[in-house]
Write an enzyme that holds these catalytic residues in place. Structure first.
Site, PDB file in Angstrom:
ATOM      1  N   GLU A 287       0.803  -1.225   0.000  1.00 51.75           N
ATOM      2  CA  GLU A 287       0.000   0.000   0.000  1.00 51.75           C
ATOM      3  C   GLU A 287       0.834   1.273   0.000  1.00 51.75           C
ATOM      4  OE1 GLU A 287      -3.060  -0.119   2.992  1.00 51.75           O
ATOM      5  OE2 GLU A 287      -3.910  -1.973   2.216  1.00 51.75           O
TER       6      GLU A 287
ATOM      7  N   GLU B  91      -5.004  -8.643   0.930  1.00 53.15           N
ATOM      8  CA  GLU B  91      -5.654  -8.275   2.198  1.00 53.15           C
ATOM      9  C   GLU B  91      -7.139  -8.070   1.971  1.00 53.15           C
ATOM     10  OE1 GLU B  91      -4.133  -4.923   4.418  1.00 53.15           O
ATOM     11  OE2 GLU B  91      -2.062  -5.570   4.111  1.00 53.15           O
TER      12      GLU B  91
END
Ligand code: FCB
Length: 491
Positions: free
Chosen positions: A178, A391
């Protein structure tokens, strides 16, 4: 190329079976679980500094002890076995491996990851290593951090050290986790470490994270044996416009540019998008920032793309007759934490909305159609690229009841609907190879400290006792069967 229409070629009520070989996993990150922050030569990362700064993290929580995974990894790998996991995604702490962010590796730090991966392999669980889950060595931040180009070069060197040490044990690697959060929450809104609030620095950080990814891909390719797989994990925002009015569509385009395409552009599509450059040209001189050859380095081919998804993003333009909202107002609705500084450089006036319907304990709306739309959109734009959900999961107010159990039906429902969305995306032609539940264990949820529980396994922090929640049992059965029940009314 259009994807085939959603398939409906199975009898109503039949179970949804995932493709043979679909990988069932769970994910964690070093600073969120390891603890042992001063052991075996580790030095502070930006998250140690940030969490020890009063007012930065809920209740003054830090990762000093976290879930003590550094000492309890054997027990945790055994838990993974009980959960039927076939893969485990963990991150490597840069400041354990190369404490100052430069120079030779510290063998004692690497040994922890050697022991962990040996244990995983022994249990038949495939290790998936992430090189960077937000914990920059503090010394590199002191030299300017990600807004400085040199940090990207340092990251490439660290990637080579980690790969050299673990090349015999780890076949699947992701470079960054991320990078949007690292750049825009770390240097823009400041709700994450290092807590800086400078839109220019945030954009520079984004480019240097991309460049660091490119340098790491090159290092991994030259160090790992043939057949290893290299990926990056992006938290792509499934951006939706509140209405189809041109101004709202333009707001969505802007957030898609600085939320997604600032990464997917150079990593997957050959370069930075022109509209992103225009939206931010008053903040950054892109021609000076992006050196010749950078976009080629960043665009080195990947084997897999990791997608992290939690909730969709609903935006609009401010009403035409409204006084331009302050950044504080704009950030108020943002899912990532309160700050008077916007994490959206150049698009600070875009408004963020809470869609109606159920929410998690983070206040994030529950909408599995966002995952379907995201995955099929990425698949359409990148034919031939394998996808991993690296995720997905949810925080709820979990309680350890008198019977010694944690009943979390909301989490089971969340996982169920989102897995159904993954199944549906596969049926529609997306090449999704696996799913990693966030998270194996309750852990240090960044600025929220220990107040938010995402784990399939409950952690009683005072005793460090691990208690698999009902969702852990559900997930174990699902992983073993490789199927789920159909979802009557997906949300
Ligand atoms: C993601 C992070 C992960 C965790 C989840 C809830 O953005 O990668 O560490 O915080 O959100």
């Amino acid at each position: 190329m259009p994807l085939p229409p959603r398939t409906t070629d199975r009898p109503a009520g039949a179970r949804l079976t995932f493709p043979t070989g679909f990988l069932w996993g769970a994910a964690t990150a070093a600073y969120q679980i390891e603890g042992a922050v001063r052991e075996d030569g580790r030095t502070p990362s930006i998250w140690d500094t940030f969490s020890h700064t009063p007012g930065r993290v809920h209740a003054g929580d830090t990762g000093d002890q976290a879930t003590d995974h550094y000492h309890r990894y054997r027990e945790d790998v055994a838990l993974m076995g009980d959960l039927g996991l076939q893969a485990y995604r963990f991150s490597i702490s840069w400041s354990r491996v190369q404490p100052t962010g430069r120079g030779p590796a510290v063998e004692r730090g690497l040994d922890f990851y050697r022991r962990l991966t040996d244990q995983l392999l022994e249990a038949g669980i495939q290790p998936v290593a992430t090189l960077y889950h937000w914990d920059l060595p503090q010394e590199l931040e002191d030299r300017g951090g990600w807004p400085e180009r040199d940090t990207a070069e340092r990251f490439g060197e660290y990637a080579a050290l980690a790969a050299e040490a673990l090349r015999d044990r780890v076949a699947v690697w992701t470079t960054l986790n991320e990078p949007w959060c690292s750049a825009f929450l770390g240097y823009g809104s400041g709700v994450h470490a290092p807590g800086r609030t400078d839109p220019r620095a945030a954009l520079r950080a984004a480019h240097h994270l991309n460049l660091g990814h490119g340098r790491a891909v090159a290092a991994l390719r030259s160090t790992l044996p043939a057949g290893s797989q290299v990926a990056v994990s992006l938290n792509l925002h499934q951006v939706r416009a509140l209405t189809q009015a041109p101004a709202d569509l333009d707001a969505a385009r802007r957030i898609d540019a600085v939320g997604n395409r600032i990464f997917t552009g150079p990593i997957l599509q050959g370069g930075y998008p022109a509209d992103l450059r225009t939206d931010t040209e008053h903040l950054v001189d892109w021609d000076a920032l992006v050196h010749p050859g950078d976009e080629q380095a960043i665009g080195a081919p990947l084997d897999l793309l990791g997608i992290n998804y939690y909730t969709p993003t609903l935006v609009s333009a401010p009403p035409a007759d409204a006084v331009a909202p302050t950044p504080a107002k704009a950030a108020e609705h943002d899912a990532h934490g309160a700050s008077e500084h916007s994490p959206w450089p150049g698009s600070e006036s875009v408004l963020f909305h809470q869609p109606p319907g159920d929410r998690t304990a983070m206040g994030w709306s529950i909408d599995s159609s966002g995952l379907f739309d995201l995955v099929t959109g990425v698949a359409r734009a990148n034919p031939g690229l394998g996808l991993l959900i690296t995720e997905n999961g949810a925080a709820f107010e979990d309680v350890l009841t008198a019977d010694g159990e944690v009943h979390d039906p909301e989490r089971i429902a969340y996982l169920h609907t989102h897995l159904a969305a993954v199944h549906q995306a596969i049926a529609a032609g997306a090449d999704v190879r696996g799913y990693f539940l966030w998270s194996l264990l309750d852990n240090f949820e960044w600025a929220y400290g220990y107040a938010k529980r995402f784990g399939a396994v409950y952690v009683d922090y005072p005793t460090q006792r691990r208690i698999p929640k009902a969702s852990a049992h559900w997930y174990a059965a699902t992983a073993r069967a490789n199927t789920i029940e159909p979802v009557p009314n997906p949300s």
